[in-house]
Motif scaffolding. Structure first.
Motif, PDB file in Angstrom:
ATOM      1  N   LEU A  15       0.853  -1.236   0.098  1.00 26.57           N
ATOM      2  CA  LEU A  15       0.089  -0.024  -0.055  1.00 26.57           C
ATOM      3  C   LEU A  15       0.861   1.259  -0.090  1.00 26.57           C
ATOM      4  N   TYR A  16       2.148   1.055  -0.044  1.00 33.77           N
ATOM      5  CA  TYR A  16       3.192   2.264  -0.039  1.00 33.77           C
ATOM      6  C   TYR A  16       2.755   3.556  -0.682  1.00 33.77           C
ATOM      7  N   ARG A  17       2.568   3.092  -2.094  1.00 30.66           N
ATOM      8  CA  ARG A  17       2.301   4.340  -2.969  1.00 30.66           C
ATOM      9  C   ARG A  17       1.144   4.999  -2.541  1.00 30.66           C
ATOM     10  N   GLN A  18       0.017   4.167  -2.453  1.00 29.64           N
ATOM     11  CA  GLN A  18      -1.328   4.759  -2.112  1.00 29.64           C
ATOM     12  C   GLN A  18      -1.152   5.687  -0.803  1.00 29.64           C
ATOM     13  N   LEU A  19      -0.442   5.294   0.281  1.00 30.31           N
ATOM     14  CA  LEU A  19      -0.547   5.809   1.354  1.00 30.31           C
ATOM     15  C   LEU A  19       0.540   7.003   1.266  1.00 30.31           C
ATOM     16  N   ASP A  20       1.674   7.110   0.712  1.00 31.20           N
ATOM     17  CA  ASP A  20       2.402   8.264   0.366  1.00 31.20           C
ATOM     18  C   ASP A  20       1.520   9.382  -0.394  1.00 31.20           C
ATOM     19  N   ALA A  21       0.727   9.130  -1.308  1.00 30.72           N
ATOM     20  CA  ALA A  21       0.069   9.899  -2.036  1.00 30.72           C
ATOM     21  C   ALA A  21      -1.211  10.545  -1.125  1.00 30.72           C
ATOM     22  N   LEU A  22      -1.799   9.617  -0.187  1.00 35.07           N
ATOM     23  CA  LEU A  22      -2.738  10.138   0.857  1.00 35.07           C
ATOM     24  C   LEU A  22      -2.124  11.335   1.959  1.00 35.07           C
ATOM     25  N   LYS A  23      -0.855  10.843   2.305  1.00 31.93           N
ATOM     26  CA  LYS A  23      -0.149  11.472   3.340  1.00 31.93           C
ATOM     27  C   LYS A  23       0.080  12.986   2.916  1.00 31.93           C
ATOM     28  N   LYS A  24       0.287  13.221   1.753  1.00 29.29           N
ATOM     29  CA  LYS A  24       0.641  14.381   1.137  1.00 29.29           C
ATOM     30  C   LYS A  24      -0.511  15.489   1.263  1.00 29.29           C
ATOM     31  N   VAL A  25      -1.790  14.725   1.229  1.00 33.61           N
ATOM     32  CA  VAL A  25      -2.874  15.762   1.214  1.00 33.61           C
ATOM     33  C   VAL A  25      -3.479  15.908   2.565  1.00 33.61           C
ATOM     34  N   GLY A  26      -3.077  14.725   3.423  1.00 38.72           N
ATOM     35  CA  GLY A  26      -3.508  15.022   4.855  1.00 38.72           C
ATOM     36  C   GLY A  26      -4.935  14.331   4.974  1.00 38.72           C
ATOM     37  N   TYR A  27      -4.993  13.635   6.569  1.00 42.18           N
ATOM     38  CA  TYR A  27      -6.094  13.157   6.676  1.00 42.18           C
ATOM     39  C   TYR A  27      -6.121  12.948   8.074  1.00 42.18           C
ATOM     40  N   ASP A  28      -7.526  12.619   8.675  1.00 41.63           N
ATOM     41  CA  ASP A  28      -7.589  12.492  10.164  1.00 41.63           C
ATOM     42  C   ASP A  28      -7.575  10.882  10.545  1.00 41.63           C
ATOM     43  N   LYS A  29      -7.986  10.270   9.764  1.00 39.23           N
ATOM     44  CA  LYS A  29      -8.094   8.870   9.951  1.00 39.23           C
ATOM     45  C   LYS A  29      -7.824   7.982   8.709  1.00 39.23           C
ATOM     46  N   LEU A  30      -7.213   6.822   8.860  1.00 41.42           N
ATOM     47  CA  LEU A  30      -6.841   6.029   7.841  1.00 41.42           C
ATOM     48  C   LEU A  30      -7.389   4.506   7.999  1.00 41.42           C
ATOM     49  N   ILE A  31      -8.069   4.096   6.797  1.00 38.60           N
ATOM     50  CA  ILE A  31      -8.695   2.860   6.699  1.00 38.60           C
ATOM     51  C   ILE A  31      -7.941   2.101   5.459  1.00 38.60           C
ATOM     52  N   GLN A  32      -7.438   0.970   5.832  1.00 37.41           N
ATOM     53  CA  GLN A  32      -6.734   0.293   4.641  1.00 37.41           C
ATOM     54  C   GLN A  32      -6.978  -1.162   4.740  1.00 37.41           C
ATOM     55  N   GLU A  33      -7.028  -1.825   3.527  1.00 36.49           N
ATOM     56  CA  GLU A  33      -7.160  -3.331   3.738  1.00 36.49           C
ATOM     57  C   GLU A  33      -6.633  -4.022   2.374  1.00 36.49           C
ATOM     58  N   LYS A  34      -6.482  -5.190   2.471  1.00 39.91           N
ATOM     59  CA  LYS A  34      -5.846  -6.117   1.225  1.00 39.91           C
ATOM     60  C   LYS A  34      -6.945  -6.878   1.041  1.00 39.91           C
ATOM     61  N   PHE A  35      -7.790  -6.912  -0.142  1.00 43.91           N
ATOM     62  CA  PHE A  35      -9.159  -7.391  -0.516  1.00 43.91           C
ATOM     63  C   PHE A  35      -9.509  -7.161  -2.042  1.00 43.91           C
ATOM     64  N   THR A  36      -9.891  -8.171  -2.609  1.00 48.43           N
ATOM     65  CA  THR A  36     -10.143  -8.119  -4.025  1.00 48.43           C
ATOM     66  C   THR A  36     -11.308  -6.956  -4.139  1.00 48.43           C
ATOM     67  N   GLY A  37     -11.129  -6.157  -5.254  1.00 48.98           N
ATOM     68  CA  GLY A  37     -12.034  -5.293  -5.353  1.00 48.98           C
ATOM     69  C   GLY A  37     -13.502  -5.575  -6.104  1.00 48.98           C
ATOM     70  N   THR A  38     -13.203  -7.051  -6.570  1.00 50.36           N
ATOM     71  CA  THR A  38     -14.457  -7.847  -7.418  1.00 50.36           C
ATOM     72  C   THR A  38     -15.680  -8.070  -6.497  1.00 50.36           C
ATOM     73  N   GLN A  39     -15.553  -7.791  -5.149  1.00 49.70           N
ATOM     74  CA  GLN A  39     -16.342  -8.078  -4.148  1.00 49.70           C
ATOM     75  C   GLN A  39     -16.744  -7.023  -3.261  1.00 49.70           C
ATOM     76  N   LYS A  40     -18.034  -6.445  -3.442  1.00 49.67           N
ATOM     77  CA  LYS A  40     -18.413  -5.157  -2.822  1.00 49.67           C
ATOM     78  C   LYS A  40     -18.554  -5.135  -1.244  1.00 49.67           C
ATOM     79  N   LYS A  41     -18.545  -6.597  -0.594  1.00 52.37           N
ATOM     80  CA  LYS A  41     -18.550  -6.775   0.764  1.00 52.37           C
ATOM     81  C   LYS A  41     -17.359  -6.943   1.273  1.00 52.37           C
ATOM     82  N   ARG A  42     -16.613  -6.031   1.832  1.00 53.33           N
ATOM     83  CA  ARG A  42     -15.373  -6.073   2.381  1.00 53.33           C
ATOM     84  C   ARG A  42     -15.217  -5.388   3.817  1.00 53.33           C
ATOM     85  N   ALA A  43     -14.350  -5.977   4.523  1.00 54.79           N
ATOM     86  CA  ALA A  43     -14.221  -5.510   5.857  1.00 54.79           C
ATOM     87  C   ALA A  43     -13.857  -4.164   5.827  1.00 54.79           C
TER      88      ALA A  43
END
Length: 203
Positions: A15-43
């Motif tokens: 997730l490094y590339r995504q996290l670096d891009a998100l960190k540049k714009v700033g956020y208050d909370k981060l939610i991350q996961e490793k799961f296929t995008g073919t399924q809409k039901k994801r934790a």
């Protein structure tokens, strides 16, 4: 609150590339996961929906992080907007809180639904015609036609991935790769068209 959401499809991906891009714009909370995008039901996505409140902003590196299917992405965006939540996608430079961003997502929804309806019609007509001519659908095709048939079957929503592989002979990896390539091209095409229309209106 600004909530960042990052996703990759497998545990082997990072997730490094995504996290670096998100960190540049700033956020208050981060939610991350490793799961296929073919399924809409994801934790992770469920956690995102449970966390957001009206007035919050969700930030993603790319709109494709919300899902692999265009219709699923649009459905997710619509559900979030109904809760009073806006979405910013960095790669596509989309912001649903702006008139341009809203127009973009509406246009994507119309195109996606039209394409789905036309694809279902073409697939059904093609299968009926093939059966009438005595064609064995399980026989693998080669090249571009095999990929084209696999994508049509997938878009119809009437066949599982296993069925598509059996019918067309395409591999699962090739199918997912072609779906990702097509989705990226579609989003880029929509964005270019919208920017061109905006330029024409302002000139």
């Amino acid at each position: 609150m600004r909530i960042a959401y990052a996703r990759v499809s497998t545990d082997k991906q990072e997730l490094y590339r995504q996290l670096d891009a998100l960190k540049k714009v700033g956020y208050d909370k981060l939610i991350q996961e490793k799961f296929t995008g073919t399924q809409k039901k994801r934790a992770g996505l469920d956690s995102l929906f449970n966390t957001v409140r009206p007035g919050d902003i969700i930030i993603i590196e790319s709109i494709s992080r919300l899902g692999r299917k265009t219709l699923d992405i649009l459905s997710t965006v619509e559900e979030l907007k109904e809760q009073g939540v806006e979405i910013i996608s960095l790669k596509e430079n989309l912001d649903t809180s702006t008139p341009t961003g809203q127009a973009m997502f509406q246009m994507m929804a119309v195109i996606a639904q039209l394409e789905r309806d036309l694809t279902v019609q073409r697939v059904n007509e093609g299968l009926t015609s093939a059966k009438a001519r005595g064609v064995k659908l399980g026989r693998p095709k080669m090249g571009k036609q095999k990929v084209k048939d696999a994508l049509r079957l997938y878009d119809s929503g009437q066949y599982s991935v296993k069925d598509i592989i059996r019918i067309t002979g395409i591999s699962q990896g090739s199918l997912y790769r072609k779906l990702k390539e097509r989705e990226s091209k579609m989003l880029l095409f929509d964005i270019k068209n919208k920017l061109k229309k905006d330029e024409d209106q302002s000139s």
